[in-house]
Write a protein that holds these residues in place. Structure first.
Motif, PDB file in Angstrom:
ATOM      1  N   ARG A 154      39.170  49.723  49.284  1.00 44.43           N
ATOM      2  CA  ARG A 154      40.208  49.309  48.332  1.00 44.43           C
ATOM      3  C   ARG A 154      39.647  49.384  46.912  1.00 44.43           C
ATOM      4  O   ARG A 154      38.441  49.196  46.716  1.00 44.43           O
ATOM      5  CB  ARG A 154      40.618  47.841  48.575  1.00 44.43           C
ATOM      6  CG  ARG A 154      41.111  47.523  49.973  1.00 44.43           C
ATOM      7  CD  ARG A 154      42.592  47.851  50.102  1.00 44.43           C
ATOM      8  NE  ARG A 154      43.165  47.301  51.323  1.00 44.43           N
ATOM      9  CZ  ARG A 154      43.190  47.921  52.496  1.00 44.43           C
ATOM     10  NH1 ARG A 154      42.645  49.125  52.638  1.00 44.43           N
ATOM     11  NH2 ARG A 154      43.749  47.341  53.556  1.00 44.43           N
ATOM     12  N   VAL A 155      40.542  49.585  45.936  1.00 39.88           N
ATOM     13  CA  VAL A 155      40.095  49.594  44.533  1.00 39.88           C
ATOM     14  C   VAL A 155      41.044  48.737  43.692  1.00 39.88           C
ATOM     15  O   VAL A 155      42.277  48.851  43.821  1.00 39.88           O
ATOM     16  CB  VAL A 155      40.060  51.030  43.948  1.00 39.88           C
ATOM     17  CG1 VAL A 155      39.736  50.997  42.457  1.00 39.88           C
ATOM     18  CG2 VAL A 155      39.024  51.892  44.663  1.00 39.88           C
ATOM     19  N   ILE A 156      40.469  47.894  42.867  1.00 47.75           N
ATOM     20  CA  ILE A 156      41.268  47.129  41.895  1.00 47.75           C
ATOM     21  C   ILE A 156      40.933  47.654  40.499  1.00 47.75           C
ATOM     22  O   ILE A 156      39.768  47.644  40.091  1.00 47.75           O
ATOM     23  CB  ILE A 156      40.958  45.613  41.967  1.00 47.75           C
ATOM     24  CG1 ILE A 156      41.327  45.056  43.350  1.00 47.75           C
ATOM     25  CG2 ILE A 156      41.702  44.860  40.872  1.00 47.75           C
ATOM     26  CD1 ILE A 156      41.024  43.565  43.522  1.00 47.75           C
ATOM     27  N   VAL A 157      41.948  48.120  39.802  1.00 49.35           N
ATOM     28  CA  VAL A 157      41.742  48.619  38.433  1.00 49.35           C
ATOM     29  C   VAL A 157      42.059  47.473  37.457  1.00 49.35           C
ATOM     30  O   VAL A 157      43.188  46.971  37.416  1.00 49.35           O
ATOM     31  CB  VAL A 157      42.631  49.844  38.136  1.00 49.35           C
ATOM     32  CG1 VAL A 157      42.410  50.339  36.709  1.00 49.35           C
ATOM     33  CG2 VAL A 157      42.347  50.963  39.143  1.00 49.35           C
ATOM     34  N   ALA A 158      41.049  47.059  36.709  1.00 51.04           N
ATOM     35  CA  ALA A 158      41.198  45.918  35.774  1.00 51.04           C
ATOM     36  C   ALA A 158      40.608  46.314  34.429  1.00 51.04           C
ATOM     37  O   ALA A 158      39.774  45.611  33.859  1.00 51.04           O
ATOM     38  CB  ALA A 158      40.482  44.692  36.345  1.00 51.04           C
ATOM     39  N   THR A 159      41.052  47.466  33.939  1.00 48.55           N
ATOM     40  CA  THR A 159      40.428  48.039  32.737  1.00 48.55           C
ATOM     41  C   THR A 159      41.074  47.585  31.428  1.00 48.55           C
ATOM     42  O   THR A 159      40.701  48.061  30.357  1.00 48.55           O
ATOM     43  CB  THR A 159      40.465  49.579  32.817  1.00 48.55           C
ATOM     44  OG1 THR A 159      41.802  49.966  33.145  1.00 48.55           O
ATOM     45  CG2 THR A 159      39.532  50.111  33.885  1.00 48.55           C
TER      46      THR A 159
END
Ligand code: FAD
Length: 409
Positions: A154-159
């Motif tokens: 899984r990937v969480i993008v928090a940029t």
């Protein structure tokens, strides 16, 4: 379960800590040399990390994404944020308007607490690590950072968004989202000074209290209005009520602002007050009489707008001139030219379209990919609300991933 969190700001740190505490193998990749560069500058270096308000009150301070955020905010409330930090050893204090700060008044202590909790939870933190690409792989994703590749479930993008880009928020999440077919709602500056078309540099630095600023669209429909403090800048308006209004007008063209300099008096009462002053000081220059109503430089500006010579004797001011003066004191008009640039915007409004995200912030277009915090099209007013949105969406994504693993999805 191997999870990659991209971006070590408020949303990313909170997501990573929640994941690792819940037993997921978690990597947090941050492009800067340290986490939380933006947190460091929040609240003028004091970090207003949440708002100790009622949850329903909180919704009233959200500008975009209120409905979408309800689930995340109900399951991670401002009081949960406070409990998180207090349990981690950070003493907090609640100030005017329920704004919560570290008792030490140092934003660096918020970062230190997050760093400590990342470590304690067992998050693998990679600093100076810029994610260049994310691509779909079999049952997961390949994340490319600084030419190295790794596979994650899984990937969480928090940029983050694109405001204050010197803190690392340069819109990288938008590029990733677009690659997966997401729509990006045009990013716009929010909580930012407003530049106006009228030349007003002569008013620079004047601060006003108890005034009311209202915004209208080109057909004259009221967009929003705020009462409180305002400040003139070289090119426009700043201070709390201007910053708030900027968040409501940033998606509208040709906005007109009307500044009520005497909101406590309606036009009739204001005219009566002016008549009384005129009566008492018949032989004086008008500017010496209206000086009682306004700071000097603003007084001159208002008289100019009303087309009344400053040195005109009060006893020769016509009824029409007096009516014009009242009208301008009740609605000093400014036409919006633009908002100040992203380098001055407290938040970015716009971003990954929330219609394409589930309440857990998971993409509806790509299973296992999440967009949290300011990367998504959510924003709120000042008062600790934006950090609360970042923390709550980070937690929502992390819990969703942990739940999926628990039930074997
Ligand atoms: C001057 C100022 C004052 C503020 N004061 C307050 C306040 O007091 N209270 C409040 O509630 N809100 C405040 N805000 C708003 C609040 O700081 C933000 O809304 C919040 O920090 C957003 O968090 P985020 O985690 O979504 O994004 P960010 O904090 O922007 O974090 C994103 C992170 O991702 C990293 N990153 C970006 N691209 C990549 C990449 N390709 N690879 C790896 N890492 C990457 C960045 O370096 C950054 O660390 C303030 C903002 C500013 C600018």
């Amino acid at each position: 379960m191997k999870v990659c969190v991209v971006g070590g700001g408020a949303a990313g740190c909170m997501a990573a800590i929640t994941l690792a505490r819940g037993g997921a193998e978690t990597c947090l990749l941050e492009k800067n040399e340290k986490i939380g560069k933006k947190i460091y500058i929040t609240g003028k270096g004091r970090c207003n990390l949440t708002n100790d308000c009622d949850i329903e009150d909180l919704f009233g301070h959200i500008v975009h994404g209120e409905k979408f955020l309800r689930a995340a905010l109900y399951s991670f409330t401002p009081q949960d944020t406070m409990e998180f930090f207090e349990n981690a050893g950070l003493a907090l204090v609640s100030e005017r308007g329920n704004r919560v700060f570290p008792l030490s008044q140092k934003s660096s202590d918020v970062n230190r607490t997050l760093e400590k909790e990342l470590k304690r939870a067992g998050v693998r933190l990679s600093l100076n690590c810029t994610v260049q690409d994310i691509s779909a792989a079999e049952n997961g994703f390949t994340v490319t950072a600084d030419k190295a590749e790794a596979r994650f479930d899984r990937v969480i993008v928090a940029t983050g968004g694109i405001s204050y880009p010197s803190t690392g928020s340069t819109g990288d999440g938008y590029t990733i989202a677009k690659k997966f077919g997401h729509k990006i709602v045009t990013p716009r500056q929010a909580l930012v000074p407003i530049h106006v078309k009228q030349p007003i540099s002569a008013l620079r630095g004047i601060a006003l209290k108890n005034v009311e600023l209202t915004a209208y669209n080109e057909s004259g429909k009221r967009i929003d209005g705020r009462f409180g403090e305002l400040m003139f800048t070289d090119r426009g308006l700043s201070g709390p009520i201007a910053l708030t209004l900027s968040s409501y007008i940033n998606r509208t063209e040709n906005v007109r602002l009307a500044l009520d300099l005497k909101p406590a008096l309606d036009s009739a009462k204001l005219e009566a007050r002016i008549l009384r002053d005129f009566e008492e000081r018949k032989n004086q220059d008008i500017k010496n009489v209206t000086r009682a109503l306004l700071p000097d430089r603003l007084n001159a500006y208002v008289l100019k707008c009303a087309d009344i010579p400053e040195f005109k004797k009060v006893n020769s001011v016509t009824k029409e001139e007096r009516a014009r003066l009242v009208r301008i004191l009740k609605a000093l008009v400014f036409d919006v030219k633009e908002l100040a640039p992203f380098t001055e915007a407290v938040v970015t409004s716009g971003g990954v379209d929330i219609k394409e995200l589930k309440p857990s912030c998971e993409s509806k277009l790509c299973k296992g990919l999440y967009f949290v915090g300011e990367t998504a099209d959510i924003d709120a007013l000042t008062g600790g609300f934006n950090l609360q949105l970042a923390f709550a969406t980070g937690v929502a994504a992390a819990r969703d991933i942990l739940k999926c693993e628990e039930i074997g999805l």
